[in-house]
Design an enzyme around this catalytic site. Sequence first.
Site, PDB file in Angstrom:
ATOM      1  CB  ILE A  44      -0.998   0.035   1.199  1.00 22.30           C
ATOM      2  CG1 ILE A  44      -0.279  -0.164   2.548  1.00 22.30           C
ATOM      3  CG2 ILE A  44      -2.091  -1.007   1.018  1.00 22.30           C
ATOM      4  CD1 ILE A  44      -1.169   0.059   3.758  1.00 22.30           C
ATOM      5  CB  ALA A  46       7.425   3.198  -0.821  1.00 23.99           C
ATOM      6  CD  GLU A  48      14.477   6.989   6.480  1.00 31.08           C
ATOM      7  OE1 GLU A  48      13.735   7.121   7.465  1.00 31.08           O
ATOM      8  OE2 GLU A  48      15.690   7.258   6.487  1.00 31.08           O
ATOM      9  CG  PHE A  49      13.549   2.123   7.576  1.00 30.50           C
ATOM     10  CD1 PHE A  49      14.920   2.111   7.778  1.00 30.50           C
ATOM     11  CD2 PHE A  49      12.787   3.071   8.250  1.00 30.50           C
ATOM     12  CE1 PHE A  49      15.521   3.010   8.643  1.00 30.50           C
ATOM     13  CE2 PHE A  49      13.383   3.977   9.109  1.00 30.50           C
ATOM     14  CZ  PHE A  49      14.748   3.956   9.302  1.00 30.50           C
ATOM     15  N   GLY A  50      11.456   0.524   3.621  1.00 28.11           N
ATOM     16  CA  GLY A  50      10.957  -0.581   2.809  1.00 28.11           C
ATOM     17  C   GLY A  50       9.469  -0.430   2.562  1.00 28.11           C
ATOM     18  CB  VAL A  52       3.756   0.567   4.058  1.00 28.76           C
ATOM     19  CG1 VAL A  52       2.666   0.462   5.120  1.00 28.76           C
ATOM     20  CG2 VAL A  52       4.892   1.466   4.548  1.00 28.76           C
ATOM     21  CE  LYS A  70       4.966   2.602   9.470  1.00 27.05           C
ATOM     22  NZ  LYS A  70       5.532   3.819  10.039  1.00 27.05           N
ATOM     23  CG  ASP A 163       7.085  15.563  10.936  1.00 26.55           C
ATOM     24  OD1 ASP A 163       6.649  16.643  10.472  1.00 26.55           O
ATOM     25  OD2 ASP A 163       7.522  14.649  10.216  1.00 26.55           O
ATOM     26  NE  ARG A 167       4.480  15.998   6.246  1.00 28.94           N
ATOM     27  CZ  ARG A 167       4.328  17.227   6.709  1.00 28.94           C
ATOM     28  NH1 ARG A 167       3.268  17.924   6.378  1.00 28.94           N
ATOM     29  NH2 ARG A 167       5.233  17.791   7.493  1.00 28.94           N
ATOM     30  CG  ASN A 168       3.635  12.791   9.634  1.00 24.70           C
ATOM     31  OD1 ASN A 168       3.802  12.065   8.658  1.00 24.70           O
ATOM     32  ND2 ASN A 168       4.485  13.745   9.974  1.00 24.70           N
ATOM     33  CG  ASP A 181       4.639   9.077  10.157  1.00 25.93           C
ATOM     34  OD1 ASP A 181       5.637   8.911   9.448  1.00 25.93           O
ATOM     35  OD2 ASP A 181       3.490   8.726   9.823  1.00 25.93           O
TER      36      ASP A 181
HETATM   37  N1  ADE Z   1      -0.147   3.595   5.784  1.00 27.29           N
HETATM   38  C1  ADE Z   1       0.777   3.683   6.723  1.00 27.29           C
HETATM   39  N2  ADE Z   1       0.333   3.164   7.873  1.00 27.29           N
HETATM   40  C2  ADE Z   1      -0.937   2.742   7.648  1.00 27.29           C
HETATM   41  C3  ADE Z   1      -1.936   2.125   8.445  1.00 27.29           C
HETATM   42  N3  ADE Z   1      -1.723   1.849   9.711  1.00 27.29           N
HETATM   43  N4  ADE Z   1      -3.113   1.839   7.885  1.00 27.29           N
HETATM   44  C4  ADE Z   1      -3.328   2.132   6.579  1.00 27.29           C
HETATM   45  N5  ADE Z   1      -2.432   2.716   5.788  1.00 27.29           N
HETATM   46  C5  ADE Z   1      -1.240   3.019   6.316  1.00 27.29           C
END
Ligand code: ADE
Length: 273
Positions: A44, A46, A48-50, A52, A70, A163, A167-168, A181
């Site tokens: 779903i 990307a 920083e580390f790989g 998602v 993640k 932060d 977006r977070n 985040d």
């Molecule tokens: N994208 C990053 N974290 C998420 C989450 N917990 N649920 C759905 N989309 C996400």
Amino acid sequence: MSSTVPFPGVKTYVDPDTYEDPTQAVHEFTKEIDPPRIRIERVIGAGEFGEVCSGRLRTPGKKEIAVAIKTLKGGYVEHQRRDFLREASIMGQFDHPNIIRLEGVVTKSRPVMIVVEYMENGSLDSFLRQHDGHFTVIQLVGMLRGIASGMKYLSDMGYIHRDLAARNTLVNSNLVCKVSDFGLSRVLEDDPEAAYTTTGGKIPIRWTAPEAIAYRKFSSASDAWSYGIVMWEVMSYGERPYWEMSNQDVSIMQNFSWMTKNMYIYLFLLKRF
Ligand code: ADE
């Protein structure tokens, strides 16, 4: 970083970096998940580390739940693994309906994973932009009330987010917003909005309090400033704070009195429309 205990007797946040061995913090604050309990369904996003991914988590005796996973991509070095798992050690200390919930981690096999609750509507900024004008003021204020409740909890725990932005923040199918985040300085490395200041720090200028920009005085009060920006983002359905003004203009404007600020914004908008 605050060194005082906000409410004596109430559990407070422990910085994983204060552990001589950060792996110890992971053991202390997170649960190891047996990998066969996880079913990865699709990618779903990307990080920083790989990648998602979304998927399902089975827990014996409990209903299967939707999760976001993640992953830490292969070929990492030790400090990347430590930075990746730092977020889990932080999240694992929180328990609040408006803070993203950590289900657990996979560290004993590869790939290394962090498993959190799934938030059906994704991040708040894109969700609002996709549904411009679709909510009542009561619904918008309800989202903000949730974020405020989560941020109050973080402040009581002695945790400074640094932060906070739409977006977070993630949104679930019931329109409940949860702060996400975590990871201290690392989150700023990962944030495309973060820009380098004259003092060399990397800071999301539009969301950050002037004293935090000028001399890095981050506190719960500077988180509250960011919350004010989030209020504006939510009520405007995800418009960009200060529109397309440059970071430099935003900083200059923050030193103005409120009256000059209003005039500046008024002139900017006159030119724009
Ligand atoms: N994208 C990053 N974290 C998420 C989450 N917990 N649920 C759905 N989309 C996400």
